[in-house]
Design a protein around this motif. Structure first.
Motif, mmCIF file in Angstrom:
data_model
loop_
_atom_site.group_PDB
_atom_site.id
_atom_site.type_symbol
_atom_site.label_atom_id
_atom_site.label_comp_id
_atom_site.label_asym_id
_atom_site.label_seq_id
_atom_site.Cartn_x
_atom_site.Cartn_y
_atom_site.Cartn_z
ATOM 1 N N GLY A 64 -20.875 3.048 60.905
ATOM 2 C CA GLY A 64 -21.099 2.961 62.350
ATOM 3 C C GLY A 64 -21.121 4.322 63.018
ATOM 4 O O GLY A 64 -21.985 4.598 63.860
ATOM 5 N N ARG B 27 -24.299 6.184 64.898
ATOM 6 C CA ARG B 27 -24.234 6.713 66.271
ATOM 7 C C ARG B 27 -24.686 8.167 66.310
ATOM 8 O O ARG B 27 -25.331 8.610 67.267
ATOM 9 N N ARG C 26 -28.459 8.172 66.181
ATOM 10 C CA ARG C 26 -29.010 7.905 67.517
ATOM 11 C C ARG C 26 -28.934 9.152 68.386
ATOM 12 O O ARG C 26 -29.869 9.485 69.110
ATOM 13 N N GLU D 156 -24.749 -7.111 58.178
ATOM 14 C CA GLU D 156 -23.882 -5.979 58.534
ATOM 15 C C GLU D 156 -24.717 -4.798 59.046
ATOM 16 O O GLU D 156 -24.361 -4.146 60.035
ATOM 17 N N ALA E 295 -26.031 -5.561 62.621
ATOM 18 C CA ALA E 295 -24.969 -5.457 63.623
ATOM 19 C C ALA E 295 -24.609 -3.998 63.896
ATOM 20 O O ALA E 295 -24.481 -3.580 65.053
ATOM 21 N N GLN E 296 -24.469 -3.218 62.832
ATOM 22 C CA GLN E 296 -24.064 -1.810 62.991
ATOM 23 C C GLN E 296 -25.147 -0.982 63.686
ATOM 24 O O GLN E 296 -24.852 -0.125 64.523
ATOM 25 N N SER F 274 -27.400 -2.107 65.781
ATOM 26 C CA SER F 274 -27.406 -2.534 67.184
ATOM 27 C C SER F 274 -26.244 -1.927 67.952
ATOM 28 O O SER F 274 -26.408 -1.416 69.063
ATOM 29 N N GLU F 275 -25.046 -1.950 67.352
ATOM 30 C CA GLU F 275 -23.862 -1.390 68.013
ATOM 31 C C GLU F 275 -23.991 0.109 68.238
ATOM 32 O O GLU F 275 -23.393 0.655 69.173
ATOM 33 N N ALA F 276 -24.768 0.768 67.368
ATOM 34 C CA ALA F 276 -24.969 2.218 67.511
ATOM 35 C C ALA F 276 -25.975 2.556 68.609
ATOM 36 O O ALA F 276 -26.175 3.723 68.936
ATOM 37 N N GLY F 277 -26.612 1.528 69.189
ATOM 38 C CA GLY F 277 -27.564 1.764 70.273
ATOM 39 C C GLY F 277 -28.993 1.958 69.813
ATOM 40 O O GLY F 277 -29.835 2.460 70.561
ATOM 41 N N TYR G 99 -32.550 0.142 68.079
ATOM 42 C CA TYR G 99 -33.261 -1.133 68.053
ATOM 43 C C TYR G 99 -33.899 -1.313 66.677
ATOM 44 O O TYR G 99 -34.618 -0.422 66.207
#
Length: 255
Positions: free
Chosen positions: A128, A132, A135, A180, A183-184, A186-189, A191
């Protein structure tokens, strides 16, 4: 000593001595995904690209002729030395090397058009955090591609896969499932544009020799393969000599 520092040292120890074996590895040098990565770069000859966890540099070598600059980034200095020497041999003077961890990228915000990463994420101590960072260093509209061995998701098949992976290579952290990954990412911002599954056959002898797996660990892998039930043996297509097939995820994401 922190957990991350300790893992970092394991990664460097595991990959330092066999860097040249990865340069000549058929598994690492060949793959249908190279054509996908190259196709994505059409018309982007002015782009700057980060090869994240570059290993022996196969992604860098395939994409360098198509872009302005490639930064080959890895935790292992020995791997980076192999990449730099091979780049000179191949006349690819737009590849630069930089050393560090995926979770702490020494690059400015929005400094890359593309981030490609192949067979590296399963070594990262924090997926994760690394995503990030991807990103952060991507320009708005920038594209990331991740290629890695994928867990099937089923608890039984997952437990077996992680077991043989860590027996073979103590720097292994985790092969993640598609769920997994999604989800990770997406959570990192980021697409997710698309994700597909490929199948990869691993020839047993070269698979363990490439990592210089100790004999005791090799014996444990073979015993585990033979002790598992039919469901596991069929899914991974485990052969008499220990060769097997596994899933590979190809995921495209955009900032």
């Amino acid at each position: 000593m922190s957990r991350t520092t300790a893992h970092t040292e394991v990664v460097q120890r595991q990959f330092g001595e066999q860097a040249s074996a990865y340069l000549s590895s058929a598994v690492h040098a060949q793959g249908t995904e190279f054509a996908l990565l190259q196709a994505e770069l059409a018309g982007h000859s002015d782009a700057r690209l980060l090869d994240l966890g570059c290993g022996a540099g196969h992604v860098s070598f395939h994409v360098a002729p198509l872009v302005a600059e490639v930064v080959a980034y890895d935790l292992s200095q020995q791997m980076l030395d192999v990449v730099a020497a091979a780049a000179v041999e191949r006349g690819l003077n737009n590849i630069v090397t930089e050393r560090g961890a995926a979770e702490r990228l020494p690059f400015a915000d929005a400094s890359f058009d593309f981030v490609f990463s192949r067979y590296s994420a399963h070594h990262w101590s924090d997926l994760g955090l690394a995503l990030r960072e991807v990103r952060r260093v991507l320009k708005p509209g920038g594209v990331a591609a991740f290629v890695d061995v994928m867990s099937p998701g089923s608890p039984l098949l997952d437990t077996y896969l992680q077991s043989v992976e860590v027996l073979r290579d103590t720097s292994h952290v985790r092969d993640y499932s598609a769920g997994e990954w999604l989800a990770q990412v997406s959570e990192a911002g980021l697409y997710t544009r698309s994700h597909t599954r490929q199948r990869l056959r691993l020839e047993y002898t070269s698979w363990v020799e490439r990592m210089r797996t100790p004999e005791a660990m090799r014996a444990a892998i073979r015993q585990l393969q033979q002790a598992m039930g039919e469901e596991v043996r069929q899914y991974y297509q485990i052969e008499a000599d220990g060769s097997f097939s596994t899933d590979v995820l190809v995921l495209w994401a955009e900032r």
